[in-house]
Design an enzyme around this catalytic site. Sequence first.
Site, PDB file in Angstrom:
ATOM      1  N   PHE A  32       9.498  -2.151  15.009  1.00  0.00           N
ATOM      2  CA  PHE A  32       9.383  -0.815  14.417  1.00  0.00           C
ATOM      3  C   PHE A  32       7.910  -0.384  14.322  1.00  0.00           C
ATOM      4  CE2 PHE A  32       9.714   2.134  10.744  1.00  0.00           C
ATOM      5  CZ  PHE A  32      10.767   2.923  11.184  1.00  0.00           C
ATOM      6  N   ASP A  56      11.937  -8.800   9.624  1.00  0.00           N
ATOM      7  CA  ASP A  56      12.227  -7.492   9.037  1.00  0.00           C
ATOM      8  C   ASP A  56      13.730  -7.269   9.147  1.00  0.00           C
ATOM      9  OD1 ASP A  56      12.551  -4.793   8.406  1.00  0.00           O
ATOM     10  OD2 ASP A  56      10.560  -4.262   9.160  1.00  0.00           O
ATOM     11  N   TYR A 106      17.353   1.867   1.784  1.00  0.00           N
ATOM     12  CA  TYR A 106      18.071   3.150   1.940  1.00  0.00           C
ATOM     13  C   TYR A 106      18.933   3.232   3.193  1.00  0.00           C
ATOM     14  CZ  TYR A 106      13.666   3.873   4.496  1.00  0.00           C
ATOM     15  OH  TYR A 106      12.581   3.713   5.313  1.00  0.00           O
ATOM     16  N   LYS A 107      18.964   2.173   4.003  1.00  0.00           N
ATOM     17  CA  LYS A 107      19.796   2.216   5.220  1.00  0.00           C
ATOM     18  C   LYS A 107      21.189   1.677   4.881  1.00  0.00           C
ATOM     19  CE  LYS A 107      15.729   2.188   8.098  1.00  0.00           C
ATOM     20  NZ  LYS A 107      14.604   1.331   8.494  1.00  0.00           N
ATOM     21  N   ARG A 156      21.102   7.473  19.380  1.00  0.00           N
ATOM     22  CA  ARG A 156      21.436   6.280  18.602  1.00  0.00           C
ATOM     23  C   ARG A 156      22.608   6.583  17.678  1.00  0.00           C
ATOM     24  NH1 ARG A 156      17.213   3.483  14.448  1.00  0.00           N
ATOM     25  NH2 ARG A 156      17.962   5.199  13.155  1.00  0.00           N
TER      26      ARG A 156
HETATM   27  C1  LIG Z   1      13.334   1.721   8.322  1.00  0.00           C
HETATM   28  C2  LIG Z   1      12.405   0.621   8.668  1.00  0.00           C
HETATM   29  C3  LIG Z   1      11.191   0.487   7.982  1.00  0.00           C
HETATM   30  C4  LIG Z   1      10.839   1.522   6.957  1.00  0.00           C
HETATM   31  O1  LIG Z   1       9.715   1.281   6.214  1.00  0.00           O
HETATM   32  P1  LIG Z   1       9.406   2.210   4.961  1.00  0.00           P
HETATM   33  O2  LIG Z   1       8.182   1.659   4.412  1.00  0.00           O
HETATM   34  O3  LIG Z   1      10.600   2.139   4.058  1.00  0.00           O
HETATM   35  O4  LIG Z   1       9.266   3.617   5.454  1.00  0.00           O
HETATM   36  C5  LIG Z   1      10.377  -0.584   8.322  1.00  0.00           C
HETATM   37  N1  LIG Z   1      10.742  -1.472   9.282  1.00  0.00           N
HETATM   38  C6  LIG Z   1      11.908  -1.342   9.960  1.00  0.00           C
HETATM   39  C7  LIG Z   1      12.289  -2.332  10.996  1.00  0.00           C
HETATM   40  C8  LIG Z   1      12.759  -0.283   9.679  1.00  0.00           C
HETATM   41  O5  LIG Z   1      13.903  -0.151  10.350  1.00  0.00           O
END
Ligand SMILES: *Cc1c(COP(=O)(O)O)cnc(C)c1O
Length: 402
Positions: free
Chosen positions: A110, A187, A212-213, A362
């Site tokens: 990410f 992660d 939040y996912k 997606r």
């Molecule tokens: C959604 C996501 C994040 C989000 O990070 P935030 O600090 O909450 O914005 C980080 N890493 C991955 C792999 C994600 O999918």
Amino acid sequence: MLDFRDRFVVDDPNLLYLDGNSLGRMPKAAAERVRQVTEEQWGSRLVRGWGEGWLDLPRRVGDKIGQMIGAEPGEVLVADSTSVNLYKLFFAALSARPERRRIVTDAANFPSDQYLLQGLRLSFPDLEILRVGQETEVTSLEDLRAALEDSVALLTLSHVGFRTSQLFDIAAVTAMAHEVGAWVLWDLSHSAGILPVELGAANADLAVGCGYKYLNGGPGAPAYLYVRRDLQEQLVSPIWGWFGQHRPFDFALDYTPATGIDRFMAGTPPILSLAALEPGVDLILEAGIDAIRAKSVQITSRLIHLADRELAPFGFDVASPRDPGLRGGHVTLTHPAAWPITQALVKEANLIPDFRPPNGLRLGFSPLYNTLEEVDEAVRRIREVVKSRAHEKYPTHRASVT
Ligand SMILES: *Cc1c(COP(=O)(O)O)cnc(C)c1O
């Protein structure tokens, strides 16, 4: 078949919401919980609330998430955002291993994870970042293995890739890194809550994840971090806030880190957001992660089957692994006109997917509230848009962020 749909707010039953891996739907219990915490606790108990449960929330909700990811009590803390937690753990790992100055990741990881690694150069000017593989492709284990040697402090990967949906075998990859003495930071943002994660059994070192996912904690929900128990006293957070101090309410002038996972706290925890997150976590524990994964595999397998039959003739390809054992909870289809198609789906077909550049559509399914019938209906609507060429009137380049 697992069905928790009526435990969520669904105000438009015709909306195909396929973005629960970006922002999960709202559990009905979350609204009630926030009402209770605001009216009965904040409104009435005021500062006394800290002694009546608020201070325990980061650990209490952390331990519940821990049950979902194979951690022991006291190994998971809810705090800050995923990005800030990545920074804290990256920094702590590099500081603990001054003789190793290389971090390995993959190009499919990410963007925030990539940027945070690059930013570490401000504090560790001799840091080398090795990026394996291609952004939009699955990463080969052989390439990862070839990148691992004695100078590697840390290997960091997304357990499930946000674009491809590639699912790594945590135990196998962790063992591979441990062979050269490297630690691994996972992660879990796209895996926790949708499939089994066994950090303890894999002897994983560090992990972070998002609230939040698939955890359905609400927009900007606090994130979490995991540090294996025997590493906790070796690692120090780079953010020396008072909540990570061993006795914050002594108000001493000098910093001594708290024992255990609490040392990774920085400042005052966001109680309203923590309270809103807990019902989403409870729903997953109630449903059971194995039942969630079983339905998720059914959903994504059916989607791929139908995409091959109904959508391939219109120019779509499946970009996610076809072997369900190598795939997370979402499926990415590619199409040269993916961006106009996304716009047409949202505006004309009441279907919310995600567009991921350069050409990815997606589709994220959350088994708690998405159904198998929705898979068929989604494919029908996507086919209809492309067949009727409804997307051709939309811009092919993005003007701004969506
Ligand atoms: C959604 C996501 C994040 C989000 O990070 P935030 O600090 O909450 O914005 C980080 N890493 C991955 C792999 C994600 O999918």
